[in-house]
Motif scaffolding. Structure first.
Motif, PDB file in Angstrom:
ATOM      1  N   GLN A   1       0.899  -1.590   0.160  1.00 49.68           N
ATOM      2  CA  GLN A   1       0.056   0.180  -0.200  1.00 49.68           C
ATOM      3  C   GLN A   1       0.889   1.589  -0.193  1.00 49.68           C
ATOM      4  O   GLN A   1       2.434   1.447   0.611  1.00 49.68           O
ATOM      5  CB  GLN A   1      -0.756  -0.074   1.032  1.00 49.68           C
ATOM      6  CG  GLN A   1      -2.096   0.956   1.198  1.00 49.68           C
ATOM      7  CD  GLN A   1      -2.884   1.769   2.730  1.00 49.68           C
ATOM      8  OE1 GLN A   1      -2.321   0.399   3.213  1.00 49.68           O
ATOM      9  NE2 GLN A   1      -3.963   2.037   2.171  1.00 49.68           N
TER      10      GLN A   1
ATOM     11  N   PRO B   1      -2.129   7.164  -1.322  1.00 51.20           N
ATOM     12  CA  PRO B   1      -2.607   8.418  -2.408  1.00 51.20           C
ATOM     13  C   PRO B   1      -1.727   9.460  -2.870  1.00 51.20           C
ATOM     14  O   PRO B   1      -2.031  10.158  -1.850  1.00 51.20           O
ATOM     15  CB  PRO B   1      -3.902   8.186  -2.419  1.00 51.20           C
ATOM     16  CG  PRO B   1      -4.410   7.157  -1.729  1.00 51.20           C
ATOM     17  CD  PRO B   1      -2.960   7.207   0.295  1.00 51.20           C
TER      18      PRO B   1
ATOM     19  N   SER C   1      -7.117   8.017   1.737  1.00 55.03           N
ATOM     20  CA  SER C   1      -6.433   6.180   1.730  1.00 55.03           C
ATOM     21  C   SER C   1      -7.297   5.448   2.887  1.00 55.03           C
ATOM     22  O   SER C   1      -6.897   4.755   2.623  1.00 55.03           O
ATOM     23  CB  SER C   1      -5.347   6.716   3.113  1.00 55.03           C
ATOM     24  OG  SER C   1      -5.505   7.387   4.123  1.00 55.03           O
TER      25      SER C   1
ATOM     26  N   SER D   1      -9.412   3.410   1.009  1.00 58.87           N
ATOM     27  CA  SER D   1      -9.162   2.513  -0.289  1.00 58.87           C
ATOM     28  C   SER D   1      -9.396   0.558   0.073  1.00 58.87           C
ATOM     29  O   SER D   1      -9.367   0.732   1.063  1.00 58.87           O
ATOM     30  CB  SER D   1      -7.403   2.334  -0.034  1.00 58.87           C
ATOM     31  OG  SER D   1      -6.687   1.647   1.409  1.00 58.87           O
TER      32      SER D   1
END
Length: 492
Positions: free
Chosen positions: A83, A86, A111, A114
């Motif tokens: 991850q 963003p 985020s 997500s």
């Protein structure tokens, strides 16, 4: 304003040059997402009856809470490697009358929704619904589901803090491995029973819902910490400020013996030494060199020489694969300038080929001690080296002509998929699997030596016809040059 941000990102995504090149990868990722969603859904539905069957005297909810530590620990590790926070191209926004708080809250809020935060719900909600049907109070089930999602968000924002701090180190994945290993060891050796502490905490919150304010406070604190850390970097001149460093110079005079490709070879060596992501590929050489120790001593693989071919290709070609698959994206930051110079593209590509060839020879020499496991291992490594030089190097160079994604040289290499497209995923099949096939067919129908000779002959043919192959590859790069220039100008 949030609507405008979403509109900008939508247009950037579908108008970018790498969107169509990544269609195959996007479809593959879509199937993977569906697979994981189905897996979590089945887990959420089946875990209660399975626990009830295996432990009829125990409360399934208490058992699940006792295993939450391992779930959260695994979730944190997977998020760290997969991850990313963003991002928004904020430089144009900073010159407009937009509050920084709006930009920051948008990035952090993005985020929170997500896929990594959405996926656990496929297990949490079904399990919570089953609890209601199994005569647990509705309040208990709802509090448990809410608490699990709060923990998911806590892990989300904690991951960004760890990742930001780890990015400052050379081997950025070591801190998360140390943290995860330390916590696991403390729990496993019962120095501190973290799983019991966490399970008891969850049980207490379920019994007294007001205690849910504690994890909520932790979540708000982590959000605020991320907000303040990002705010420190949210300035126009932040990206313009020069980094102070002690200057070091190397003339690399020994490269002059390579003739016309020497300037490009020097450029590549300096790129590897001075930048974080390409420099990390050098550290990966150690991992590649020790890769054989997983297979060669293992009795399971002693009658599987085809697997040894895979190891040989990987060991002697670890640098070639890691470096070659991103040609010419390594130079994407100054590719436009490079192409404006009066240079021959074939010389530019030959320097890449020479660097990959040298790495294959060096890795073979360093892997010679594997002869301890038998002369066949050494023969496989030699054949793999020749095949890498003659075949795989040209495959990598040809595949590079389809690269359309810019690479940030300052980021870490380990589990970094920035700059990765469908090309990098698809090219792995001819690189690693086809040589196994070329070896296995003559080995199966003739003998081991025939398989080795086949790889050496194929590699030798590639070396003999190197110039013709390079002419073909160079023509492909020249035809794609302007598309690459346009693509490398975009942020992905």
């Amino acid at each position: 304003m949030i609507k405008h941000f979403l509109n900008f990102e939508w247009k950037q995504f579908f108008r970018s040059s790498y969107w169509q090149k990544s269609i195959a990868l996007n479809i593959l990722m879509g199937f993977l997402a569906l697979y994981f969603m189905l897996t979590f859904l089945i887990l959420g539905i089946s875990i209660y009856p399975l626990l009830k069957k295996q432990f009829p005297e125990s409360d399934p909810l208490i058992l699940v809470n006792g295993f939450l530590f391992y779930w959260f620990l695994g979730d944190l590790v997977m998020r760290f490697f997969l991850q990313k926070l963003p991002v928004v191209n904020i430089k144009p926004l900073l010159t407009l009358p937009i509050k920084r708080s709006v930009i920051l809250n948008y990035v952090l809020g993005k985020s929170a929704i997500s896929f990594f935060n959405f996926l656990p719900l496929f297990a949490i909600i079904p399990f919570g619904v089953i609890l209601i049907f199994e005569d647990y109070s509705t309040t208990t089930a709802l509090i448990w589901m809410l608490l699990m999602y709060i923990f998911t968000l806590i892990i989300n924002f904690l991951n960004f803090i760890i990742e930001a701090k780890s990015a400052e180190t050379e081997l950025s994945f070591l801190p998360i491995i140390a943290i995860a290993s330390g916590l696991f060891a403390l729990n496993y050796f019962e120095i501190i029973s973290i799983s019991s502490l966490l399970g008891n905490a969850v049980n207490s919150i379920i019994s007294n819902p007001l205690l849910i304010l504690i994890p909520l406070t932790i979540l708000v604190g982590l959000y605020a910490f991320n907000y303040l850390e990002l705010k420190k970097k949210l300035y126009v001149d932040g990206s313009l400020k020069a980094k102070a460093a002690v200057a070091t110079t190397t003339d690399l005079a020994w490269t002059r013996r390579f003739g016309d490709i020497a300037p490009f070879l020097q450029l590549d060596l300096k790129l590897l030494w001075r930048n974080k992501r390409p420099r990390s590929t050098i550290f990966i050489l150690v991992i590649g060199l020790l890769y054989g120790l997983i297979f060669y001593p293992n009795p399971t693989y002693q009658n599987m020489p085809a697997m040894f071919v895979f190891v040989g290709i990987f060991v002697t070609g670890i640098f070639m694969i890691n470096f070659g698959q991103f040609i010419p994206a390594w130079d994407s930051g100054y590719y436009k300038l490079l192409m404006s110079q009066n240079i021959k593209y074939k010389q530019y590509l030959n320097s890449k080929y020479s660097l990959m060839t040298i790495s294959a020879v060096i890795m073979f020499v360093l892997s010679i001690p594997y002869v301890y496991f038998g002369w066949k291992i050494l023969a496989i490594h030699f054949a793999a080296m020749v095949y890498n030089i003659g075949v795989n190097s040209h495959v990598l160079l040809f595949g590079g002509s389809f690269n359309r994604k810019k690479i940030d040289l300052t980021q870490r290499a380990a589990f970094n998929y920035q700059g990765t497209g469908a090309v990098q995923w698809l090219i792995g099949f001819p690189l690693l699997l086809i040589p196994i096939l070329f070896f296995y067919i003559p080995y199966k129908f003739i003998n081991f030596e025939a398989g080795i000779i086949t790889l050496i002959v194929l590699g030798g043919i590639g070396i003999i016809f190197h110039q013709k192959l390079m002419n073909f590859i160079t023509k492909r790069y020249l035809n794609s040059k302007h598309k690459m220039i346009s693509a490398f100008d975009q942020n992905n």
